[in-house]
Motif scaffolding. Structure first.
Motif, short mmCIF file in Angstrom:
data_model
loop_
_atom_site.label_atom_id
_atom_site.label_comp_id
_atom_site.label_asym_id
_atom_site.label_seq_id
_atom_site.Cartn_x
_atom_site.Cartn_y
_atom_site.Cartn_z
N UNK A 1 4.40 -10.18 -8.86
CA UNK A 1 3.62 -9.54 -7.80
C UNK A 1 2.98 -10.59 -6.90
N UNK A 2 2.41 -11.64 -7.50
CA UNK A 2 1.81 -12.71 -6.69
C UNK A 2 2.85 -13.32 -5.75
N UNK A 3 4.06 -13.51 -6.24
CA UNK A 3 5.12 -14.05 -5.41
C UNK A 3 5.46 -13.13 -4.25
N UNK A 4 5.54 -11.83 -4.52
CA UNK A 4 5.84 -10.86 -3.46
C UNK A 4 4.73 -10.82 -2.43
N UNK A 5 3.48 -10.85 -2.89
CA UNK A 5 2.34 -10.83 -1.98
C UNK A 5 2.35 -12.09 -1.12
N UNK B 1 -2.29 5.25 1.91
CA UNK B 1 -3.00 5.97 2.97
C UNK B 1 -4.46 5.54 3.09
N UNK B 2 -4.85 4.53 2.34
CA UNK B 2 -6.23 4.06 2.40
C UNK B 2 -6.53 3.33 3.70
N UNK B 3 -7.77 2.90 3.85
CA UNK B 3 -8.15 2.18 5.06
C UNK B 3 -7.68 0.72 5.02
N UNK B 4 -7.68 0.10 6.18
CA UNK B 4 -7.41 -1.33 6.24
C UNK B 4 -6.03 -1.65 6.76
N UNK B 5 -5.78 -2.95 6.91
CA UNK B 5 -4.49 -3.40 7.40
C UNK B 5 -3.36 -3.03 6.43
N UNK B 6 -2.16 -2.91 6.95
CA UNK B 6 -0.98 -2.53 6.17
C UNK B 6 -0.79 -3.46 4.98
N UNK B 7 -0.88 -4.76 5.20
CA UNK B 7 -0.65 -5.71 4.11
C UNK B 7 -1.69 -5.52 3.01
N UNK B 8 -2.91 -5.22 3.36
CA UNK B 8 -3.95 -4.97 2.34
C UNK B 8 -3.62 -3.72 1.52
N UNK B 9 -3.13 -2.69 2.18
CA UNK B 9 -2.79 -1.45 1.47
C UNK B 9 -1.61 -1.66 0.53
N UNK B 10 -0.60 -2.39 1.01
CA UNK B 10 0.56 -2.67 0.17
C UNK B 10 0.15 -3.56 -1.00
N UNK B 11 -0.68 -4.55 -0.73
CA UNK B 11 -1.16 -5.44 -1.80
C UNK B 11 -1.96 -4.65 -2.83
N UNK B 12 -2.78 -3.73 -2.39
CA UNK B 12 -3.55 -2.89 -3.33
C UNK B 12 -2.60 -2.10 -4.22
N UNK B 13 -1.52 -1.59 -3.65
CA UNK B 13 -0.54 -0.87 -4.44
C UNK B 13 0.14 -1.80 -5.45
N UNK B 14 0.57 -2.95 -4.99
CA UNK B 14 1.27 -3.89 -5.87
C UNK B 14 0.38 -4.37 -7.02
N UNK B 15 -0.91 -4.52 -6.75
CA UNK B 15 -1.83 -5.08 -7.76
C UNK B 15 -2.63 -4.04 -8.52
N UNK B 16 -2.36 -2.78 -8.28
CA UNK B 16 -3.16 -1.77 -8.99
C UNK B 16 -2.91 -1.88 -10.49
N UNK B 17 -3.84 -1.35 -11.26
CA UNK B 17 -3.75 -1.43 -12.72
C UNK B 17 -2.58 -0.60 -13.22
N UNK B 18 -1.79 -1.20 -14.11
CA UNK B 18 -0.62 -0.55 -14.70
C UNK B 18 -0.55 -0.94 -16.17
N UNK B 19 0.11 -0.12 -16.97
CA UNK B 19 0.40 -0.46 -18.35
C UNK B 19 1.74 -1.19 -18.35
N UNK B 20 1.70 -2.45 -17.95
CA UNK B 20 2.89 -3.23 -17.65
C UNK B 20 3.85 -3.33 -18.84
#
Length: 191
Positions: free
Chosen positions: A175-179, A70-89
């Motif tokens: 994630x890089x591949x998906x982006x 729900x953040x600002x910016x283009x859809x792809x940027x928002x999805x990319x932010x979700x995909x790349x957010x910090x996680x305990x992978x």
């Protein structure tokens, strides 16, 4: 944090670390600092507490995802932010790991918040992708539902690959591949 919350948080951590069978009432009580009487005062037993813990993990996953969606910016940027957010992978997804737990998956009540969370995530991504397609940001040939399913699969598979390799690099590569694949559907200028 009150006793009920300590019990839920302790159960969440133990379910993530050990799975359902490995999460004994005694371990939950020890980690939370709550006695047996307190546990059974707040919950009808281990399944009831596990349901509260799984539901809380699912709710937190949805809330954290929605911050990016729900953040600002283009859809792809928002999805990319979700995909790349910090996680305990290397610990894996606290909800996704439960899909590998036969005791959780065989219990309809425990499975429900897991299934609902992945359905929500897939639907939410599909909605964003459809928005991007409708506003001209994404190629009209992109299939929002199929792409959303693929993105969720990449994330969950990325956790598996990272855990197998013992390195978060495998997750980052997935994630890089998906982006990169998603970027291939971004419309440029008058295309």
């Amino acid at each position: 944090m009150d006793t009920r919350e300590r019990l839920i948080e302790s159960a969440r951590e133990l379910l993530w670390e050990r799975g359902y069978v490995g999460t004994s009432p005694k371990a939950i009580q020890e980690r939370s600092g709550a006695g047996q009487g307190s546990m059974y005062h707040h919950f009808h037993g281990k399944p009831d507490l596990a349901l509260a813990a799984i539901s809380r993990s699912a709710e937190e996953l949805r809330e954290r995802a929605e911050v990016q969606f729900s953040g600002p910016g283009p859809v792809v940027d928002r999805i990319t932010a979700y995909l790349r957010r910090e996680r305990d992978v290397l610990k894996g997804c606290p909800v996704g790991r439960l899909t590998q737990d036969p005791d959780v998956m065989s219990d309809p009540d425990l499975r429900r918040p897991v299934a609902e969370t992945f359905a929500w995530l897939t639907d939410r991504l599909a909605t964003l992708l459809a928005e991007g397609r409708a506003n001209g940001e994404l190629d009209a040939r992109l299939d929002p539902a199929a792409t959303a399913g693929a993105l969720v699969a990449v994330l969950q598979g990325g956790y598996v690959l990272a855990r197998a390799a013992g390195s978060p690099e495998a997750f980052a590569q997935a994630v890089d591949g998906a982006v990169g694949l998603l970027a291939g559907h971004v419309r440029r200028g008058g295309e």
